[in-house]
Write an enzyme that holds these catalytic residues in place. Structure first.
Site, PDB file in Angstrom:
ATOM      1  N   ALA A  65      -4.613  -6.795   0.381  1.00 48.49           N
ATOM      2  CA  ALA A  65      -5.824  -7.058  -0.427  1.00 48.49           C
ATOM      3  C   ALA A  65      -5.653  -5.500  -1.562  1.00 48.49           C
ATOM      4  O   ALA A  65      -5.209  -4.742  -0.781  1.00 48.49           O
ATOM      5  CB  ALA A  65      -6.814  -6.846   0.219  1.00 48.49           C
ATOM      6  N   GLY A 110      -3.961  -8.298   4.135  1.00 45.72           N
ATOM      7  CA  GLY A 110      -4.255  -9.551   3.438  1.00 45.72           C
ATOM      8  C   GLY A 110      -2.856 -10.328   3.389  1.00 45.72           C
ATOM      9  O   GLY A 110      -3.042 -11.629   3.134  1.00 45.72           O
ATOM     10  N   GLU A 113      -2.080 -11.926   6.467  1.00 41.78           N
ATOM     11  CA  GLU A 113      -2.944 -13.004   6.767  1.00 41.78           C
ATOM     12  C   GLU A 113      -2.586 -14.221   6.144  1.00 41.78           C
ATOM     13  O   GLU A 113      -2.744 -15.224   6.538  1.00 41.78           O
ATOM     14  CB  GLU A 113      -4.288 -12.439   6.720  1.00 41.78           C
ATOM     15  CG  GLU A 113      -4.733 -11.429   7.575  1.00 41.78           C
ATOM     16  CD  GLU A 113      -5.967 -10.794   7.428  1.00 41.78           C
ATOM     17  OE1 GLU A 113      -6.366 -10.042   6.432  1.00 41.78           O
ATOM     18  OE2 GLU A 113      -6.870 -10.928   8.129  1.00 41.78           O
ATOM     19  N   GLU A 133      -4.752  -2.536   8.505  1.00 43.29           N
ATOM     20  CA  GLU A 133      -6.303  -2.354   7.877  1.00 43.29           C
ATOM     21  C   GLU A 133      -6.799  -1.256   8.739  1.00 43.29           C
ATOM     22  O   GLU A 133      -7.861  -0.730   7.952  1.00 43.29           O
ATOM     23  CB  GLU A 133      -7.345  -3.610   8.299  1.00 43.29           C
ATOM     24  CG  GLU A 133      -6.869  -4.832   7.102  1.00 43.29           C
ATOM     25  CD  GLU A 133      -5.863  -5.621   7.598  1.00 43.29           C
ATOM     26  OE1 GLU A 133      -5.211  -5.446   8.656  1.00 43.29           O
ATOM     27  OE2 GLU A 133      -5.689  -6.750   7.098  1.00 43.29           O
TER      28      GLU A 133
HETATM   29  N1  COA Z   1      -3.694  -2.375  -3.316  1.00 46.09           N
HETATM   30  C1  COA Z   1      -3.688  -1.812  -4.365  1.00 46.09           C
HETATM   31  N2  COA Z   1      -2.419  -1.581  -4.982  1.00 46.09           N
HETATM   32  C2  COA Z   1      -1.467  -1.358  -4.232  1.00 46.09           C
HETATM   33  C3  COA Z   1      -1.441  -1.865  -2.939  1.00 46.09           C
HETATM   34  C4  COA Z   1      -2.804  -2.420  -2.325  1.00 46.09           C
HETATM   35  N3  COA Z   1      -2.732  -2.932  -1.060  1.00 46.09           N
HETATM   36  N4  COA Z   1      -0.322  -1.624  -2.213  1.00 46.09           N
HETATM   37  C5  COA Z   1       0.595  -1.027  -3.361  1.00 46.09           C
HETATM   38  N5  COA Z   1      -0.310  -0.911  -4.530  1.00 46.09           N
HETATM   39  C6  COA Z   1       0.334  -0.055  -5.889  1.00 46.09           C
HETATM   40  C7  COA Z   1       0.443   1.224  -5.513  1.00 46.09           C
HETATM   41  O1  COA Z   1      -1.043   1.900  -5.672  1.00 46.09           O
HETATM   42  C8  COA Z   1       1.031   1.653  -6.650  1.00 46.09           C
HETATM   43  O2  COA Z   1       0.449   1.524  -7.930  1.00 46.09           O
HETATM   44  P1  COA Z   1       0.685   2.500  -8.901  1.00 46.09           P
HETATM   45  O3  COA Z   1       2.072   2.428  -9.470  1.00 46.09           O
HETATM   46  O4  COA Z   1      -0.050   2.104 -10.117  1.00 46.09           O
HETATM   47  O5  COA Z   1       0.517   3.875  -8.514  1.00 46.09           O
HETATM   48  C9  COA Z   1       2.079   0.593  -6.641  1.00 46.09           C
HETATM   49  O6  COA Z   1       1.352  -0.659  -6.299  1.00 46.09           O
HETATM   50  C10 COA Z   1       3.286   0.719  -5.928  1.00 46.09           C
HETATM   51  O7  COA Z   1       3.050   1.081  -4.517  1.00 46.09           O
HETATM   52  P2  COA Z   1       3.664   2.385  -4.256  1.00 46.09           P
HETATM   53  O8  COA Z   1       2.711   3.014  -2.921  1.00 46.09           O
HETATM   54  O9  COA Z   1       3.803   3.621  -5.313  1.00 46.09           O
HETATM   55  O10 COA Z   1       4.855   2.063  -3.598  1.00 46.09           O
HETATM   56  P3  COA Z   1       5.913   2.591  -2.273  1.00 46.09           P
HETATM   57  O11 COA Z   1       7.042   2.084  -2.419  1.00 46.09           O
HETATM   58  O12 COA Z   1       5.903   3.935  -2.474  1.00 46.09           O
HETATM   59  O13 COA Z   1       5.143   1.998  -0.931  1.00 46.09           O
HETATM   60  C11 COA Z   1       3.674   0.446   0.327  1.00 46.09           C
HETATM   61  C12 COA Z   1       4.815   0.546  -0.686  1.00 46.09           C
HETATM   62  C13 COA Z   1       3.493  -1.017   0.550  1.00 46.09           C
HETATM   63  C14 COA Z   1       4.524   0.999   1.737  1.00 46.09           C
HETATM   64  C15 COA Z   1       2.399   1.197  -0.098  1.00 46.09           C
HETATM   65  O14 COA Z   1       2.147   0.990  -1.361  1.00 46.09           O
HETATM   66  C16 COA Z   1       1.295   0.810   0.931  1.00 46.09           C
HETATM   67  O15 COA Z   1       1.428   1.342   2.237  1.00 46.09           O
HETATM   68  N6  COA Z   1       0.330   0.024   0.397  1.00 46.09           N
HETATM   69  C17 COA Z   1      -0.705  -0.407   1.157  1.00 46.09           C
HETATM   70  C18 COA Z   1      -0.512  -1.336   2.173  1.00 46.09           C
HETATM   71  C19 COA Z   1      -1.820  -1.764   2.884  1.00 46.09           C
HETATM   72  O16 COA Z   1      -2.227  -0.918   3.777  1.00 46.09           O
HETATM   73  N7  COA Z   1      -2.145  -3.039   2.794  1.00 46.09           N
HETATM   74  C20 COA Z   1      -3.199  -3.649   3.373  1.00 46.09           C
HETATM   75  C21 COA Z   1      -4.604  -3.791   2.331  1.00 46.09           C
HETATM   76  S1  COA Z   1      -5.416  -4.534   3.257  1.00 46.09           S
END
Ligand code: COA
Length: 257
Positions: A65, A110, A113, A133
């Site tokens: 999400a 999400g 999910e 989460e």
């Molecule tokens: N919501 C909003 N934006 C997200 C996102 C999320 N769940 N996951 C990634 N993004 C965005 C980042 O903010 C970034 O945006 P930017 O380029 O404008 O800064 C872009 O996607 C790339 O992500 P980044 O974190 O820079 O890539 P990475 O390769 O270093 O890491 C992940 C990738 C997936 C490991 C990391 O983004 C992450 O942990 N995301 C959250 C995962 C999470 O907790 N999801 C559950 C939500 S309910």
């Protein structure tokens, strides 16, 4: 219909829904969830005999999400947000024909999910999946508290949700999350072959088989999903939710209470 961040493509009777927001690793915001709901309805109305769900680009299935959107939600807004995600996951679960998640990369929160609301999951070997989460100060709010234990068993589900573990594809397959892991290059062909095999089977019997399998968890899952929605919404506005999500958006480690 067409949408900005969702595509619906057809190969004969097989529909493929692609979440297309690669700049945000296909994270789900309101417009994308609404578009997914409409695309799922369109695929059902057009009598798809199988529906594939996947993410655009090489990195992510759905990274979860949208955290930037969620960070300032009130409890009431959290309730509406939970309902919207539930509606899409429920629509996948209730889709008249089998659904297949082609997990081509990150599937967190999400995203996990949505994958587990599908009937079957095929993963690329680089995929990583988890219900993360807890590290944002909330809980899974789009079905995982009910669907994940069904799939992987109670102990593994509790570990995944309590610890926010991120599992690589092989570990996830061993846990029962993925039915098949293939090389990244082979994912599209493997999913397409599976979907075609399903689409060739008798459609009326296939629908009945899915409906019968879905009955297994029907009663207890409905009340469990309603409970999950309330618990998920109640966490919006708590200090740990505000801190967990601000920390992600600001790119730092959270400091929980
Ligand atoms: N919501 C909003 N934006 C997200 C996102 C999320 N769940 N996951 C990634 N993004 C965005 C980042 O903010 C970034 O945006 P930017 O380029 O404008 O800064 C872009 O996607 C790339 O992500 P980044 O974190 O820079 O890539 P990475 O390769 O270093 O890491 C992940 C990738 C997936 C490991 C990391 O983004 C992450 O942990 N995301 C959250 C995962 C999470 O907790 N999801 C559950 C939500 S309910």
């Amino acid at each position: 219909m067409s949408w900005e961040t969702v595509r619906l493509d057809w190969d004969e009777d097989v529909a493929t829904l692609t979440v297309d927001r690669p700049d945000a690793l296909n994270a789900l915001n309101v417009a994308t969830l609404e578009a997914m709901g409409e695309a799922i309805t369109e695929a059902a109305d057009e009598d798809a005999r199988a529906l594939v769900v996947t993410g655009a680009g090489d990195d992510a299935f759905i990274a979860g999400a949208d955290i930037a959107y969620m960070q300032d939600l009130s409890t009431t807004e959290g309730q509406e947000w939970g309902e919207l995600g539930h509606d899409v996951a429920d629509a996948l679960e209730a889709f008249p024909a089998p659904t297949i998640a082609a997990v081509n990369g990150y599937a967190f929160g999400g995203g996990c999910e949505m994958a587990i609301a599908c009937d079957l999951r095929v993963a690329a070997e680089s995929a990583v999946i988890g219900n993360t989460e807890i590290d944002l100060g909330i809980i899974p709010g789009w079905g995982a508290t009910q669907r994940l234990p069904e799939l992987v068993g109670d102990e593994t589900a509790r570990r995944m949700i309590f610890l926010g573990e991120r599992l690589d594809a092989e570990s996830a397959a061993q846990a029962g999350l993925f039915g098949e892991v293939v090389s990244d290059e082979d994912l599209e062909d493997a999913v397409s072959e599976l979907a075609s095999r399903i689409a060739e089977k008798p459609a009326v019997a296939m629908r009945a088989a899915k409906q019968a399998l879905n009955q297994r968890s029907e009663g207890s899952q409905t009340s469990g999903l309603a409970y999950e929605q309330r618990a998920f919404a109640s966490l919006f506005g708590t200090p740990d939710q505000r801190e967990g999500m601000s920390a992600f958006v600001e790119g730092r480690e959270p400091e929980f209470e």
